[in-house]
Design a protein around this motif. Structure first.
Motif, PDB file in Angstrom:
ATOM      1  N   MET A   1       0.828  -1.173   0.000  1.00  0.00           N
ATOM      2  CA  MET A   1       0.000   0.000   0.000  1.00  0.00           C
ATOM      3  C   MET A   1       0.870   1.233   0.000  1.00  0.00           C
ATOM      4  SD  MET A   1      -2.562   1.355   2.883  1.00  0.00           S
ATOM      5  CE  MET A   1      -1.291   2.432   3.488  1.00  0.00           C
ATOM      6  N   ASP A   2       0.513   2.240  -0.762  1.00  0.00           N
ATOM      7  CA  ASP A   2       1.283   3.451  -0.794  1.00  0.00           C
ATOM      8  C   ASP A   2       0.832   4.400   0.295  1.00  0.00           C
ATOM      9  OD1 ASP A   2      -1.102   3.957  -1.964  1.00  0.00           O
ATOM     10  OD2 ASP A   2      -0.306   4.065  -3.972  1.00  0.00           O
ATOM     11  N   GLY A   3       1.459   5.575   0.352  1.00  0.00           N
ATOM     12  CA  GLY A   3       1.277   6.429   1.499  1.00  0.00           C
ATOM     13  C   GLY A   3       0.231   7.501   1.349  1.00  0.00           C
ATOM     14  N   GLY A   4      -0.509   7.506   0.261  1.00  0.00           N
ATOM     15  CA  GLY A   4      -1.478   8.552   0.064  1.00  0.00           C
ATOM     16  C   GLY A   4      -2.888   8.098   0.305  1.00  0.00           C
ATOM     17  N   ARG A   5      -3.812   8.937  -0.122  1.00  0.00           N
ATOM     18  CA  ARG A   5      -5.219   8.631   0.084  1.00  0.00           C
ATOM     19  C   ARG A   5      -5.978   9.004  -1.172  1.00  0.00           C
ATOM     20  NH1 ARG A   5      -9.507  12.033   3.038  1.00  0.00           N
ATOM     21  NH2 ARG A   5     -11.147  10.533   3.371  1.00  0.00           N
ATOM     22  N   ARG A   6      -6.466   8.026  -1.884  1.00  0.00           N
ATOM     23  CA  ARG A   6      -7.235   8.266  -3.095  1.00  0.00           C
ATOM     24  C   ARG A   6      -8.662   7.839  -2.824  1.00  0.00           C
ATOM     25  NH1 ARG A   6      -3.119   5.719  -7.593  1.00  0.00           N
ATOM     26  NH2 ARG A   6      -1.248   6.813  -6.891  1.00  0.00           N
ATOM     27  N   ILE A   7      -9.606   8.723  -3.042  1.00  0.00           N
ATOM     28  CA  ILE A   7     -10.986   8.450  -2.694  1.00  0.00           C
ATOM     29  C   ILE A   7     -11.797   8.382  -3.961  1.00  0.00           C
ATOM     30  CG2 ILE A   7     -12.940   9.275  -1.347  1.00  0.00           C
ATOM     31  CD1 ILE A   7     -10.474  10.983   0.022  1.00  0.00           C
ATOM     32  N   ALA A   8     -12.614   7.369  -4.083  1.00  0.00           N
ATOM     33  CA  ALA A   8     -13.261   7.095  -5.368  1.00  0.00           C
ATOM     34  C   ALA A   8     -14.727   7.449  -5.351  1.00  0.00           C
ATOM     35  CB  ALA A   8     -13.101   5.632  -5.742  1.00  0.00           C
ATOM     36  N   VAL A 201       1.694  11.778   4.587  1.00  0.00           N
ATOM     37  CA  VAL A 201       3.013  11.307   4.995  1.00  0.00           C
ATOM     38  C   VAL A 201       4.106  12.182   4.384  1.00  0.00           C
ATOM     39  CG1 VAL A 201       4.627   9.370   4.940  1.00  0.00           C
ATOM     40  CG2 VAL A 201       2.180   8.946   5.285  1.00  0.00           C
ATOM     41  N   ASN A 202       3.985  12.465   3.092  1.00  0.00           N
ATOM     42  CA  ASN A 202       4.981  13.283   2.395  1.00  0.00           C
ATOM     43  C   ASN A 202       4.576  14.739   2.248  1.00  0.00           C
ATOM     44  OD1 ASN A 202       7.024  11.192   1.461  1.00  0.00           O
ATOM     45  ND2 ASN A 202       5.151  10.321   0.608  1.00  0.00           N
ATOM     46  N   GLY A 203       3.340  15.081   2.636  1.00  0.00           N
ATOM     47  CA  GLY A 203       2.876  16.446   2.458  1.00  0.00           C
ATOM     48  C   GLY A 203       2.656  16.801   1.010  1.00  0.00           C
ATOM     49  N   ARG A 204       2.052  15.883   0.248  1.00  0.00           N
ATOM     50  CA  ARG A 204       1.849  16.092  -1.178  1.00  0.00           C
ATOM     51  C   ARG A 204       0.406  15.760  -1.581  1.00  0.00           C
ATOM     52  NH1 ARG A 204       5.780  18.514  -0.499  1.00  0.00           N
ATOM     53  NH2 ARG A 204       7.840  18.300  -1.464  1.00  0.00           N
ATOM     54  N   VAL A 205      -0.003  16.312  -2.716  1.00  0.00           N
ATOM     55  CA  VAL A 205      -1.272  15.969  -3.342  1.00  0.00           C
ATOM     56  C   VAL A 205      -0.974  15.530  -4.767  1.00  0.00           C
ATOM     57  CG1 VAL A 205      -3.581  16.729  -3.974  1.00  0.00           C
ATOM     58  CG2 VAL A 205      -2.469  17.723  -1.974  1.00  0.00           C
ATOM     59  N   ILE A 237       0.484   4.706  -9.994  1.00  0.00           N
ATOM     60  CA  ILE A 237       1.517   5.339  -9.174  1.00  0.00           C
ATOM     61  C   ILE A 237       1.274   4.960  -7.729  1.00  0.00           C
ATOM     62  CG2 ILE A 237       2.426   7.521  -8.303  1.00  0.00           C
ATOM     63  CD1 ILE A 237       2.050   8.778 -10.976  1.00  0.00           C
ATOM     64  N   LYS A 238       2.305   4.444  -7.064  1.00  0.00           N
ATOM     65  CA  LYS A 238       2.246   4.100  -5.645  1.00  0.00           C
ATOM     66  C   LYS A 238       3.178   5.026  -4.882  1.00  0.00           C
ATOM     67  CE  LYS A 238      -0.277   0.431  -6.549  1.00  0.00           C
ATOM     68  NZ  LYS A 238      -0.628  -0.744  -5.775  1.00  0.00           N
ATOM     69  N   ILE A 239       2.705   5.519  -3.746  1.00  0.00           N
ATOM     70  CA  ILE A 239       3.477   6.475  -2.962  1.00  0.00           C
ATOM     71  C   ILE A 239       3.953   5.846  -1.668  1.00  0.00           C
ATOM     72  CG2 ILE A 239       3.419   8.713  -1.793  1.00  0.00           C
ATOM     73  CD1 ILE A 239       1.307   9.617  -3.744  1.00  0.00           C
ATOM     74  N   SER A 240       5.230   6.032  -1.363  1.00  0.00           N
ATOM     75  CA  SER A 240       5.839   5.627  -0.098  1.00  0.00           C
ATOM     76  C   SER A 240       6.578   6.838   0.467  1.00  0.00           C
ATOM     77  CB  SER A 240       6.824   4.465  -0.307  1.00  0.00           C
ATOM     78  OG  SER A 240       6.146   3.307  -0.718  1.00  0.00           O
ATOM     79  N   PRO A 241       7.011   6.790   1.715  1.00  0.00           N
ATOM     80  CA  PRO A 241       7.756   7.930   2.272  1.00  0.00           C
ATOM     81  C   PRO A 241       8.968   8.290   1.410  1.00  0.00           C
ATOM     82  CG  PRO A 241       7.098   6.479   4.035  1.00  0.00           C
ATOM     83  CD  PRO A 241       6.745   5.777   2.743  1.00  0.00           C
ATOM     84  N   GLY A 242       8.964   9.484   0.851  1.00  0.00           N
ATOM     85  CA  GLY A 242      10.102   9.992   0.093  1.00  0.00           C
ATOM     86  C   GLY A 242      10.145   9.629  -1.366  1.00  0.00           C
TER      87      GLY A 242
END
Length: 465
Positions: A1-8, A201-205, A237-242
């Motif tokens: 699982m990546d570090g973001g939040r995608r809502i469908a 986690v990374n402060g990104r959108v 695209i999967k997001i992890s810390p950094g």
């Protein structure tokens, strides 16, 4: 699982939760697995909050039903002219911040309640045709972000709005002014299958416009656009810390992959991963330097991308879960499958099997799961014990230690305290057994030590000691 939040708006088979534009008119059903919500609010390290087992048991020992809130307005809210907004609907998401509880119903109604006055403050639906799809509390600037679709647009495009950061979202909401903010990402075309993902986690959108086949990365603090990714061959695209993992279209017997810096989009590594032909890919996940790859009816592969070292877990030991939760601080990951939860490390070892934590919902709806910020406790809505004299629709709230699997506390009708009427402001109309029936959402406020649950009938219950 990546570090973001995608809502469908319309569910799609991904490990996380994206806000995804709908392809069907009027669709207002629940989101895909809300694992991203768990990460954005839980993945941090706060050693001063670490619980010992005895501390945890004491903390939850005297917890009881204290309040009941209703997201349904029987008198008819002046803005709610859509039929779907006039009916009772189950709670699908609960968020709490600054003594305010935000409860989102599947219909798209979002109500706010004050823990100070125990009254409903307002509805966040500020136009006649608005259907709320998700909420995001941005800790970076003390603002509340709402994501909506509109009947006038056939519910096909996502619209994001933030309250003004300068004074904090709670001030406007307490005043009954939820629309006192500004629109976000107005230049983006977020029609289906476009999406927006909030990564605390990374402060990104991360946004995706299918119309232009372009991904954009924004700063979560001020929503400034940082860089773009434009490649029609990017499948996920999967997001992890950094870092970000770009998964490209499968080519022959391999899948091209790229690892990018989350800060500026710099390519850190490009490589191909060999796949078995004619075998469906169950998942590809990135966890720091570890790549997890699983194909249908094959072993789980754990690849160290630094040195290409391969570790495998037998397909009979590790069956494809419905979703993951990565515990970044503990270098572990949770898997959810058939109502059960298990904890694994990256040495292919099963760390924990829970002794008494059988989830109520078979689809692993993680709206009913909360992991504490120290990543030591999991709080879930579970199946009640077989010896509990409860109706079939009742469950229990279980608090378990993640590292040991031990059930440390349980809220159930059999051992609960009688309902207390806290003065004239209390609105409790249900018994404890009724409040534990058909729960569909759960949130734990660590500061207040309160559990909030929502049910099929649009009711929110407060459990506190």
């Amino acid at each position: 699982m990546d570090g973001g939040r995608r809502i469908a708006v319309s569910p799609r088979p991904c490990s996380g939760r994206r806000i995804l534009a709908s392809k069907k008119r009027g669709r207002a059903d629940a989101f895909v697995n809300s694992v991203k919500k768990l990460q954005r609010r839980e993945i941090c390290s706060k050693p001063h909050r670490a619980f010992s087992i005895s501390d945890t048991q004491e903390r939850f020992r005297n917890i009881r039903l204290q309040e009941e809130y209703d997201t349904h307005d029987p008198k008819g809210h002046c803005l709610m002219v859509l039929p779907c907004l006039r009916k009772r609907s189950k709670i699908i998401e609960i968020v709490a911040a600054q003594d305010i509880i935000f409860a989102l119903a599947q219909s798209g109604v979002c109500a706010t309640f004050s823990r100070e006055t125990n009254q409903r403050i307002c509805f966040l639906n500020d136009t006649a045709d608005e259907v709320k799809r998700s909420l995001f509390y941005n800790k970076n600037n003390d603002s509340l972000v709402t994501v909506s679709v509109y009947a006038s647009d056939n519910f096909s495009s996502l619209k994001c709005r933030s309250t003004a950061e300068a004074q904090g979202s709670s001030i406007y909401i307490r005043r009954g002014q939820p629309d006192a903010g500004f629109a976000l990402f107005e230049s983006e075309s977020l029609k289906w299958p476009g999406f927006v993902e909030f990564d605390d986690v990374n402060g990104r959108v991360l946004t995706y416009s299918e119309q232009y086949s372009i991904y954009k990365v924004f700063d979560l603090k001020n929503y400034t656009m940082l860089y773009t990714i434009s490649d029609k061959n990017v499948q996920e695209i999967k997001i992890s810390p950094g870092i970000m993992l770009l998964i490209f279209t499968k080519f022959g017997g391999h899948v091209p992959l790229k690892i990018l810096s989350i800060e500026d989009g710099t390519v850190l590594k490009s490589f191909n991963h060999l796949l078995l032909r004619n075998k469906k890919v169950d998942f590809i996940e990135q966890f720091n330097e570890k790549l997890l790859v699983k194909q249908e009816n094959e072993n789980l592969q754990i690849i160290d991308i630094r040195n290409s070292e391969l570790t495998e877990v037998g397909k009979n030991e590790f069956m494809t879960p419905s979703t993951f939760i990565f515990l970044y601080e503990n270098q572990l990951f949770l898997t959810f499958r058939n109502r059960t939860v298990a904890v694994w490390n990256f040495r292919r070892e099963l760390v924990t099997s829970f002794e008494d934590h059988l989830l109520w919902h078979p689809d692993c709806n993680t709206n009913n799961i909360y992991i504490t910020s120290d990543q030591d406790l999991i709080i879930s809505y579970c199946k009640a014990d077989s010896d509990d004299p409860l109706p079939e629709g009742n469950g229990s709230i279980n608090i378990s230690n993640i590292l040991t699997g031990k059930c440390l506390a349980k809220i159930r009708a059999r051992n609960s305290f009688p309902v207390e009427m806290n003065g004239s402001s209390s609105r409790i109309r249900r018994t404890v057994a009724e409040a534990l029936e058909d729960n569909t959402a759960l949130f734990y406020d660590e500061e207040r030590n309160e559990i909030y649950t929502g049910n099929m009938y649009g009711l929110v219950h407060v459990w506190s000691n």
